[in-house]
Write a protein that holds these residues in place. Structure first.
Motif, PDB file in Angstrom:
ATOM      1  N   VAL A 104       5.159  16.715   0.656  1.00  0.00           N
ATOM      2  CA  VAL A 104       4.758  15.828  -0.442  1.00  0.00           C
ATOM      3  C   VAL A 104       4.502  14.447   0.139  1.00  0.00           C
ATOM      4  CG1 VAL A 104       5.481  14.780  -2.612  1.00  0.00           C
ATOM      5  CG2 VAL A 104       6.122  17.134  -2.082  1.00  0.00           C
ATOM      6  N   ARG A 105       3.332  13.943  -0.156  1.00  0.00           N
ATOM      7  CA  ARG A 105       2.979  12.613   0.331  1.00  0.00           C
ATOM      8  C   ARG A 105       3.547  11.543  -0.587  1.00  0.00           C
ATOM      9  NH1 ARG A 105      -2.916  11.157   2.528  1.00  0.00           N
ATOM     10  NH2 ARG A 105      -3.427  13.240   3.136  1.00  0.00           N
ATOM     11  N   SER A 106       3.991  10.496  -0.001  1.00  0.00           N
ATOM     12  CA  SER A 106       4.485   9.367  -0.773  1.00  0.00           C
ATOM     13  C   SER A 106       3.300   8.611  -1.353  1.00  0.00           C
ATOM     14  CB  SER A 106       5.303   8.444   0.128  1.00  0.00           C
ATOM     15  OG  SER A 106       5.604   7.253  -0.552  1.00  0.00           O
ATOM     16  N   ARG A 107       3.432   8.123  -2.560  1.00  0.00           N
ATOM     17  CA  ARG A 107       2.371   7.338  -3.188  1.00  0.00           C
ATOM     18  C   ARG A 107       2.567   5.850  -2.960  1.00  0.00           C
ATOM     19  NH1 ARG A 107      -1.068  10.016  -6.645  1.00  0.00           N
ATOM     20  NH2 ARG A 107      -0.470  12.145  -7.035  1.00  0.00           N
ATOM     21  N   ARG A 108       3.610   5.486  -2.241  1.00  0.00           N
ATOM     22  CA  ARG A 108       3.838   4.081  -1.937  1.00  0.00           C
ATOM     23  C   ARG A 108       2.813   3.597  -0.925  1.00  0.00           C
ATOM     24  NH1 ARG A 108       9.218   5.204  -0.020  1.00  0.00           N
ATOM     25  NH2 ARG A 108       8.519   3.920   1.697  1.00  0.00           N
ATOM     26  N   PRO A 109       2.366   2.349  -1.056  1.00  0.00           N
ATOM     27  CA  PRO A 109       1.426   1.828  -0.057  1.00  0.00           C
ATOM     28  C   PRO A 109       2.099   1.679   1.289  1.00  0.00           C
ATOM     29  CG  PRO A 109       2.078   0.116  -1.596  1.00  0.00           C
ATOM     30  CD  PRO A 109       2.680   1.396  -2.088  1.00  0.00           C
ATOM     31  N   SER A 110       1.363   1.925   2.326  1.00  0.00           N
ATOM     32  CA  SER A 110       1.922   1.777   3.668  1.00  0.00           C
ATOM     33  C   SER A 110       1.763   0.336   4.121  1.00  0.00           C
ATOM     34  CB  SER A 110       1.214   2.714   4.643  1.00  0.00           C
ATOM     35  OG  SER A 110      -0.119   2.294   4.802  1.00  0.00           O
ATOM     36  N   ALA A 111       2.450  -0.016   5.161  1.00  0.00           N
ATOM     37  CA  ALA A 111       2.357  -1.380   5.690  1.00  0.00           C
ATOM     38  C   ALA A 111       0.957  -1.655   6.213  1.00  0.00           C
ATOM     39  CB  ALA A 111       3.396  -1.590   6.780  1.00  0.00           C
ATOM     40  N   SER A 112       0.267  -0.619   6.684  1.00  0.00           N
ATOM     41  CA  SER A 112      -1.079  -0.828   7.224  1.00  0.00           C
ATOM     42  C   SER A 112      -2.137  -0.934   6.119  1.00  0.00           C
ATOM     43  CB  SER A 112      -1.445   0.300   8.185  1.00  0.00           C
ATOM     44  OG  SER A 112      -1.471   1.520   7.479  1.00  0.00           O
ATOM     45  N   PHE A 113      -1.802  -0.513   4.918  1.00  0.00           N
ATOM     46  CA  PHE A 113      -2.733  -0.585   3.795  1.00  0.00           C
ATOM     47  C   PHE A 113      -1.974  -1.034   2.556  1.00  0.00           C
ATOM     48  CE2 PHE A 113      -5.417   1.203   0.393  1.00  0.00           C
ATOM     49  CZ  PHE A 113      -6.594   0.594   0.740  1.00  0.00           C
ATOM     50  N   PRO A 114      -1.671  -2.326   2.471  1.00  0.00           N
ATOM     51  CA  PRO A 114      -0.880  -2.813   1.337  1.00  0.00           C
ATOM     52  C   PRO A 114      -1.677  -2.805   0.043  1.00  0.00           C
ATOM     53  CG  PRO A 114      -1.602  -4.637   2.679  1.00  0.00           C
ATOM     54  CD  PRO A 114      -2.032  -3.383   3.393  1.00  0.00           C
ATOM     55  N   MET A 115      -0.972  -2.686  -1.062  1.00  0.00           N
ATOM     56  CA  MET A 115      -1.607  -2.733  -2.375  1.00  0.00           C
ATOM     57  C   MET A 115      -2.060  -4.164  -2.654  1.00  0.00           C
ATOM     58  SD  MET A 115      -1.520   0.196  -3.980  1.00  0.00           S
ATOM     59  CE  MET A 115      -1.400  -0.063  -5.714  1.00  0.00           C
ATOM     60  N   PRO A 116      -3.240  -4.338  -3.218  1.00  0.00           N
ATOM     61  CA  PRO A 116      -3.684  -5.693  -3.542  1.00  0.00           C
ATOM     62  C   PRO A 116      -2.901  -6.226  -4.744  1.00  0.00           C
ATOM     63  CG  PRO A 116      -5.262  -4.094  -4.334  1.00  0.00           C
ATOM     64  CD  PRO A 116      -4.227  -3.337  -3.543  1.00  0.00           C
ATOM     65  N   ALA A 119     -11.905  -8.144  -7.350  1.00  0.00           N
ATOM     66  CA  ALA A 119     -12.710  -7.117  -6.693  1.00  0.00           C
ATOM     67  C   ALA A 119     -13.421  -6.245  -7.722  1.00  0.00           C
ATOM     68  CB  ALA A 119     -11.841  -6.266  -5.781  1.00  0.00           C
ATOM     69  N   SER A 120     -12.760  -5.969  -8.840  1.00  0.00           N
ATOM     70  CA  SER A 120     -13.369  -5.094  -9.843  1.00  0.00           C
ATOM     71  C   SER A 120     -14.491  -5.782 -10.608  1.00  0.00           C
ATOM     72  CB  SER A 120     -12.310  -4.577 -10.815  1.00  0.00           C
ATOM     73  OG  SER A 120     -11.831  -5.621 -11.636  1.00  0.00           O
ATOM     74  N   THR A 121     -14.545  -7.108 -10.573  1.00  0.00           N
ATOM     75  CA  THR A 121     -15.641  -7.803 -11.250  1.00  0.00           C
ATOM     76  C   THR A 121     -16.760  -8.172 -10.290  1.00  0.00           C
ATOM     77  OG1 THR A 121     -14.579  -9.951 -10.995  1.00  0.00           O
ATOM     78  CG2 THR A 121     -14.170  -8.773 -13.053  1.00  0.00           C
ATOM     79  N   ARG A 122     -16.499  -8.165  -9.003  1.00  0.00           N
ATOM     80  CA  ARG A 122     -17.545  -8.515  -8.026  1.00  0.00           C
ATOM     81  C   ARG A 122     -18.658  -7.498  -7.990  1.00  0.00           C
ATOM     82  NH1 ARG A 122     -13.826  -9.540  -3.319  1.00  0.00           N
ATOM     83  NH2 ARG A 122     -12.699 -11.226  -4.250  1.00  0.00           N
ATOM     84  N   TRP A 123     -18.307  -6.213  -7.931  1.00  0.00           N
ATOM     85  CA  TRP A 123     -19.334  -5.186  -7.789  1.00  0.00           C
ATOM     86  C   TRP A 123     -20.299  -5.177  -8.978  1.00  0.00           C
ATOM     87  CZ3 TRP A 123     -20.790  -0.943 -10.596  1.00  0.00           C
ATOM     88  CH2 TRP A 123     -21.791  -0.186 -10.011  1.00  0.00           C
ATOM     89  N   PRO A 124     -19.825  -5.139 -10.224  1.00  0.00           N
ATOM     90  CA  PRO A 124     -20.799  -5.133 -11.332  1.00  0.00           C
ATOM     91  C   PRO A 124     -21.657  -6.392 -11.357  1.00  0.00           C
ATOM     92  CG  PRO A 124     -18.623  -4.517 -12.121  1.00  0.00           C
ATOM     93  CD  PRO A 124     -18.454  -4.966 -10.711  1.00  0.00           C
ATOM     94  N   ARG A 125     -21.070  -7.527 -11.053  1.00  0.00           N
ATOM     95  CA  ARG A 125     -21.840  -8.776 -11.068  1.00  0.00           C
ATOM     96  C   ARG A 125     -22.924  -8.731  -9.994  1.00  0.00           C
ATOM     97  NH1 ARG A 125     -17.977 -13.151 -10.790  1.00  0.00           N
ATOM     98  NH2 ARG A 125     -17.738 -12.668 -12.975  1.00  0.00           N
ATOM     99  N   ARG A 126     -22.562  -8.295  -8.797  1.00  0.00           N
ATOM    100  CA  ARG A 126     -23.536  -8.217  -7.701  1.00  0.00           C
ATOM    101  C   ARG A 126     -24.622  -7.200  -8.035  1.00  0.00           C
ATOM    102  NH1 ARG A 126     -20.424  -8.002  -2.691  1.00  0.00           N
ATOM    103  NH2 ARG A 126     -19.545  -6.285  -3.819  1.00  0.00           N
ATOM    104  N   CYS A 127     -24.234  -6.084  -8.633  1.00  0.00           N
ATOM    105  CA  CYS A 127     -25.201  -5.054  -9.009  1.00  0.00           C
ATOM    106  C   CYS A 127     -26.185  -5.603 -10.039  1.00  0.00           C
ATOM    107  CB  CYS A 127     -24.469  -3.840  -9.563  1.00  0.00           C
ATOM    108  SG  CYS A 127     -25.544  -2.474  -9.974  1.00  0.00           S
TER     109      CYS A 127
END
Length: 57
Positions: A4-16, A24-32
């Motif tokens: 079973v994989r842990s769903r916790r973020p790893s140190a190499s890929f921290p949660m924003p 980040a979620s508003t940048r893509w639609p605006r740029r598009c």
């Protein structure tokens, strides 16, 4: 048995942070929209003008 994989973020890929995720979620639609909307609107207006002009003949 499957591991079973842990769903916790790893140190190499921290949660924003929530604020960073929101930005980040508003940048893509605006740029598009910035890239595609002017061309789309121009095409739609041109087609509508042509349609109205054909109906007037």
């Amino acid at each position: 048995m499957r591991a079973v994989r842990s769903r916790r973020p790893s140190a190499s890929f921290p949660m924003p942070s929530p604020a960073a995720a929101r930005r980040a979620s508003t940048r893509w639609p605006r740029r598009c929209c910035d890239n595609n909307l002017p061309t789309l609107v121009e095409r739609l207006v041109r087609e509508e003008i042509e349609r109205v002009a054909r109906g007037a003949q």
